[in-house]
Design a protein around this motif. Structure first.
Motif, PDB file in Angstrom:
ATOM      1  N   GLU A  75      41.315  39.381  39.289  1.00  0.00           N
ATOM      2  CA  GLU A  75      41.663  37.870  38.788  1.00  0.00           C
ATOM      3  C   GLU A  75      40.892  36.914  39.691  1.00  0.00           C
ATOM      4  N   THR A  76      40.656  35.708  39.159  1.00  0.00           N
ATOM      5  CA  THR A  76      39.853  34.749  39.876  1.00  0.00           C
ATOM      6  C   THR A  76      40.549  33.404  39.242  1.00  0.00           C
TER       7      THR A  76
ATOM      8  N   PRO B 281      34.307  35.872  39.681  1.00  0.00           N
ATOM      9  CA  PRO B 281      35.326  36.786  40.406  1.00  0.00           C
ATOM     10  C   PRO B 281      34.272  37.656  41.422  1.00  0.00           C
ATOM     11  N   ARG B 282      34.736  38.181  42.331  1.00  0.00           N
ATOM     12  CA  ARG B 282      34.168  39.027  43.248  1.00  0.00           C
ATOM     13  C   ARG B 282      34.246  40.524  42.729  1.00  0.00           C
TER      14      ARG B 282
ATOM     15  N   GLY C 150      42.217  32.283  30.843  1.00  0.00           N
ATOM     16  CA  GLY C 150      41.770  33.113  30.041  1.00  0.00           C
ATOM     17  C   GLY C 150      41.518  34.527  30.509  1.00  0.00           C
ATOM     18  N   GLN C 151      41.019  35.601  29.688  1.00  0.00           N
ATOM     19  CA  GLN C 151      40.483  36.892  30.025  1.00  0.00           C
ATOM     20  C   GLN C 151      39.086  37.034  29.432  1.00  0.00           C
ATOM     21  N   TYR C 152      38.476  37.532  30.274  1.00  0.00           N
ATOM     22  CA  TYR C 152      37.228  37.903  29.621  1.00  0.00           C
ATOM     23  C   TYR C 152      36.615  39.567  30.272  1.00  0.00           C
TER      24      TYR C 152
ATOM     25  N   VAL D 234      38.510  40.549  33.552  1.00  0.00           N
ATOM     26  CA  VAL D 234      38.698  39.370  34.536  1.00  0.00           C
ATOM     27  C   VAL D 234      39.579  38.402  33.792  1.00  0.00           C
ATOM     28  N   THR D 235      40.638  38.164  34.767  1.00  0.00           N
ATOM     29  CA  THR D 235      41.664  37.415  34.308  1.00  0.00           C
ATOM     30  C   THR D 235      41.272  35.810  35.234  1.00  0.00           C
TER      31      THR D 235
END
Ligand SMILES: [Zn+2]
Length: 1018
Positions: free
Chosen positions: A293-294, A300-301, A336-338, A355-356
């Motif tokens: 998540e970020t 994101p890390r 969103g999500q990718y 990644v959210t």
């Protein structure tokens, strides 16, 4: 640090009637696509025999040299037998080099034999020379090597054509065992099977025994050259045909022609198929996907290591995944999500990261929780056998030499700048602190810090302690005195300028300039503004504001704020260990001077200054000024600190769109040690300003450098692309592809700074990975960077196969940047072994080093007794009593268990490698804590080429001991299920054998080494 060099990028074309050459400096460290670290010396010969490299190997001549105008190259050196002129280069130039390349332009006026282009060697039996028209009855253009042991190697090609310019290059390539001659960029002759070491030609212990002559043989009077010479260069790397072609072509380029930046040919290291899985990856069947998540705006890390599944019962490690590394934050601008697809080197596995992106506040940044102990609260002890540890050995080498230094040498250029007489016996320093070097004074800054640390660390020896106390006082008194003179009338009633913003041009000068020569330096200190202190007049600071670039001309500068940072840091260090008020007053005075000048500058000027290559390199000025604010509580210093923000790297752009604050990698390809101190400055400003972005910048930078740019010893620079060994690689996680520069790896001062950043971060967040990195860099880089018997130390530590460390500055009389930070590293080994919580409720035991801690606030002493790393356990004894937590580090390499006994009784603990274990109780006098963490062998592969890996035993990197330079990586085959089955040896001595080859700790390796191996698992 970045270096001093003048570039000729542009020349007038052929046949031009104009005879003046055009100079252009692109302020780059890369000359003709070759990194500066490969260059030993460069003599442009445009009016003098000065060395334009950073190494100050200036040529000398017994009689006056004749420079004439030339249609092609402008002013060139003209040698004639009648005048009997030649140039002698300092014999130290070739001390300890591995290979050698010579490049130069020669315009032969005669084809008479026996003329020598150059003759280099230690005596008549051992030398290396070039005769462009032949020798005695042997006509031809020859380069020839003669060794004392009867070796003779020669290249043979037609006589060099007279009455025209020819570019000549001769390469002695030791790993390839070849001698190659090039004319005008083309290989004309090659000799193979050259069985040679340069020690056979040159005395590497006593450089002055070497005779290095250009334009004459040192053996015969009848060998004078009749020729014009231009741009003669010495390289320590074996140049290849492409590089030589580039030197040749660039010299002939029209003015303004673009010089394309090609990749340095990586010295022909082996290439491997990108589709062959290597090491544990050959047994890998799948890799887990991850979910991350970020928040909107921040990348994101992504975890660099992900769980994998192996076949054949192999217990492989976590799998290194290489994720794409965007240069902006476009992918996370909306909620969103990718999905991000990663890769695993040598395989077609494509792990996914889902990644959210959420609309939320960024998580809070941590508060400062810990404090370091004062240096005099921790002492280094001998090991269980009463022997000095490596830490004590290296410290003593430095303390001993430091005690013998003459402070007047370190004050020499300050007095010179202020036009003061030198006291008797004062000698100037060499290298980057000479009369006309624009970085002079930088060593003095390191020296101030070193004597402060040495003073605080030598409680064990009254005489030494007093010695350093005297040195501090003398240094500060002199600097204070000089600073007091700035901007004050020279004699009562005389004129003066006390306003730092009103500093006039030097007396009789048409403009500000950086002329530091005896004849040219301005010394009108009464005009310099109140508080000014430096080893040169204020001009370089003013010129930087006015747009000056980096270079060797009088209208150019080096890096004034870089030098100033060292001086201010040193003054504050002295203030903090001794309370010397004059040290603080001097720092404040200069801080006010900087504040006065900088607060009047528009933003555009500041951005332009800090983005100007090298000229704008400012070390940790932001850190120094923020610290001055913390010490004095005077807000203007914090204001100045923030004016040093590197906006592009920190925030992406002036609008703060992304940058490191949003976890975007904005530092790829940049000069490593120019930027690490800026990041430390960000962390320091976080402490003082509480702006959370400053913390994120430091934390994100640390994660990226240690995961995507780090070599196994802990260093972080060594790029072949860009062609500059002092830079971060051009793309993250591509060390094999872009990171084994022939010019070296791991500039040592960069590791010094990384360790400092790491322990500072740990004071905020007590993550095990931080001190795991610290331990790695401390044992395998810093401890490994000092010579066996002297305080000489490394610049780069090369990690190509069969490399050897080069140590310099044994006498502490000529400092590069790394020689400067070595003074600091080696006088503060005890500073990160223990930390305490600010409220004195928790003790952190970070490193397992024999030592005694005096925890003053608690009236408790902790004695740590161990032979670590020659044994895998340690014993802590508590003297005194009280209720507090002892948090002991469970290293990430301790995968075979971590065992704790308190007062001899085994404790049931849940110790997770890479974390800290809390031992909490009411401690009584005499309580003991015994920790055991069995070592095991493990491999640390290069992320993008897994078979190239370093071998560790516990925290210690084991290097293969080599007898000669290698063209290929050392191959070893290890048992796939248990690599220790393939390794014999003695753990207590940390000496092992694989296939007959000896492995020793890298910190005990002084001969040739292979740190990286080509590993096959079977
Ligand atoms: Zn350095």
């Amino acid at each position: 640090m970045k270096l001093h060099k003048l570039f000729i990028c542009a020349m007038l074309g052929f046949g031009s009637l104009n005879t003046a050459s055009v100079w252009a400096q692109d302020g780059d460290q890369i000359l003709d696509g070759i990194g500066e670290t490969g260059l030993i010396a460069r003599y442009v010969f445009d009016g003098d025999a000065k060395d334009w490299s950073r190494n100050n190997l200036h040529g000398k001549s017994e009689s006056k040299l004749n420079f004439i105008n030339d249609d092609l190259f402008g002013k060139v050196l003209s040698l004639t037998p009648d005048n009997k002129t030649f140039v002698a280069i300092p014999g130290e130039a070739f001390a300890g080099e591995e290979s050698l390349s010579i490049s130069g332009w020669i315009y032969l006026r005669s084809v008479q034999r026996n003329q020598h282009f150059f003759d280099f060697g230690k005596n008549a039996k051992s030398h290396f020379f070039v005769v462009p028209a032949g020798i005695n009855n042997d006509a031809g253009f020859h380069s020839e090597i003669i060794t004392g042991s009867g070796g003779k190697y020669k290249t043979d090609s037609p006589i060099l054509e007279a009455n025209k310019w020819n570019h000549v290059a001769i390469v002695i390539d030791i790993p390839s065992q070849s001698l190659n001659a090039y004319v005008n960029g083309v290989l004309v002759s090659t000799t193979k099977n050259v069985n040679l070491k340069l020690e056979q030609l040159f005395d590497s212990n006593a450089g002055k025994n070497n005779m290095l002559y250009i334009g004459k043989s040192f053996l015969s009077e009848g060998s004078y050259l009749n020729a014009k010479l231009h741009d003669f260069r010495l390289y320590r790397v074996p140049l290849n045909e492409k590089q030589i072609g580039k030197i040749y072509h660039n010299s002939l380029k029209e003015e303004g022609e673009e010089e394309e930046e090609t990749e340095e040919a990586v010295g022909d290291l082996p290439k491997f198929s990108k589709t062959t899985p290597q090491l544990y990856n050959q047994y890998l069947t799948s890799v887990s996907d991850v979910k991350i998540e970020t928040v909107v705006g921040s990348l994101p890390r992504l975890p660099r290591y992900v769980k994998g599944v192996y076949r054949n019962g192999i217990e492989g490690p976590e799998v290194r995944v290489i994720w794409p590394a965007p240069t902006d934050n476009n992918s996370v601008l909306n909620a969103g999500q990718y999905t991000v697809i990663g890769s695993v080197a040598g395989t077609d596995l494509k792990p996914k990261a889902v990644v959210t992106v959420k609309v939320a506040k960024e998580s809070a940044t941590p508060e400062l929780k810990l404090k370091a102990f004062h240096l005099d609260e921790v002492s280094l002890d001998s090991d269980l056998h009463g022997h000095n540890t490596k830490f004590i050995e290296n410290r003593n080498k430095f303390i001993k030499n430091l005690a013998k230094t003459n402070p007047d040498s370190f004050l020499y250029m300050f007095r010179n700048a202020f036009g003061q007489k030198q006291p008797e016996g004062a000698d100037a320093l060499g290298v980057w602190d000479t009369q006309d070097t624009k970085l002079r004074g930088h060593a003095t800054g390191h020296y101030l810090t070193a004597i402060a640390q040495a003073y605080a660390s030598t409680g064990y020896d009254k005489e030494l302690h007093a010695n350093f106390a005297n040195k501090m006082e003398y240094m500060v008194n002199t600097l204070y005195q000089l600073a007091q003179m700035s901007g004050q009338p020279q004699t009562a009633g005389g004129t003066y300028v006390s306003d730092p913003t009103a500093v006039p041009k030097g007396p009789g000068k048409a403009d500000y300039d950086s002329d530091l020569s005896n004849e040219g330096i301005r010394t009108d200190y009464w005009n310099w503004g109140k508080g000014f202190i430096s080893a040169y007049p204020p001009d370089q600071f003013i010129m930087l504001e006015k747009g000056a670039t980096y270079g060797g001309q009088k209208i150019q500068i080096w890096a004034p704020y870089y030098t100033l940072h060292k001086i201010l840091a040193g003054l504050m260090d002295i203030y903090e260990v001794s309370g010397n008020k004059k040290a603080l007053e001097t720092a404040k005075g200069m801080g006010d001077w900087v504040h006065a000048r900088m607060k009047q500058l528009p933003n555009e000027t500041l951005i332009s200054m800090w983005n100007r290559y090298i000229a704008g390199e400012f070390g940790g000025m932001n850190e120094a000024m923020a610290r001055l604010y913390r010490i004095t509580n005077e807000h203007r210093y914090l204001e100045v600190a923030q004016l040093f923000d590197n906006i592009k790297v920190f925030y992406g752009d002036a609008k703060h769109s992304h940058g490191l604050a949003k976890n975007v990698d904005t530092f790829r390809g940049l000069h490593a040690n120019q930027h690490i101190p800026q990041i430390m400055g960000a962390l320091e400003m976080y402490q003082d300003s509480n702006a959370p972005d400053y913390y994120r910048i430091a934390d994100n930078f640390w994660y990226k450098t240690t995961n995507d740019y780090m070599y196994s010893i802990g260093g972080v620079a060594g790029a072949s692309n860009p062609a500059n060994a002092e830079c971060f690689i051009s793309q993250p996680a591509t060390i094999y592809e872009n990171g084994f520069s022939a010019g070296g790896q791991n500039e040592t001062c960069a590791t010094y700074n990384m360790l400092k950043l790491t322990s500072n971060l740990f004071l905020y967040e007590q993550r095990g990975e931080l001190m795991d990195y610290y331990e790695r860099g401390l044992y395998n880089d810093i401890l490994a960077s000092v010579a066996e018997n002297t305080a000489a130390n490394t610049y780069h530590i090369p990690l190509r196969p069969g490399s050897i460390k080069q140590f310099g500055n044994a006498k502490m009389n000529g400092f590069t940047c790394c020689n400067g930070t070595a003074l600091e590293s080696n006088t503060k080994f005890q500073n990160s072994i223990y930390f305490k919580s600010i409220d004195n409720q928790v003790l952190y035991v970070n490193l397992y080093v024999p030592s005694t801690l005096k925890w003053t606030e608690r009236n408790v002493t902790i004695v740590q007794k161990t032979d670590f790393p020659n044994e895998d356990h340690t014993l802590l004894t508590i003297k005194g009593e009280g209720k507090f937590d002892v948090n002991v580090r469970v290293p990430n390499w301790a995968t075979k268990g971590f065992f704790v006994k308190i007062n001899g009784k085994e404790e049931k603990v849940k110790a997770v490698p890479g974390s800290y274990l809390t031992l909490s109780r009411k401690w009584k006098d005499g309580d003991t804590i015994e920790l055991r963490m069995p070592f095991q062998f493990h491999l640390d592969p290069v992320m993008d080429q897994q078979n190239i890996a370093s071998l560790f035993y516990g925290p210690i990197l084991l290097a293969a001991q080599e007898s000669e330079p290698l063209k290929e990586w050392r191959k070893v085959t290890l048992d796939a299920k248990d690599i220790s089955k393939s390794i014999n040896g003695d753990p207590e001595k940390l000496q092992f054998v694989i296939d007959g080859v000896i492995f020793k700790p890298f910190y005990n390796t002084y001969g040739r080494h292979s740190v990286y191996l080509d590993v096959t698992l079977k």
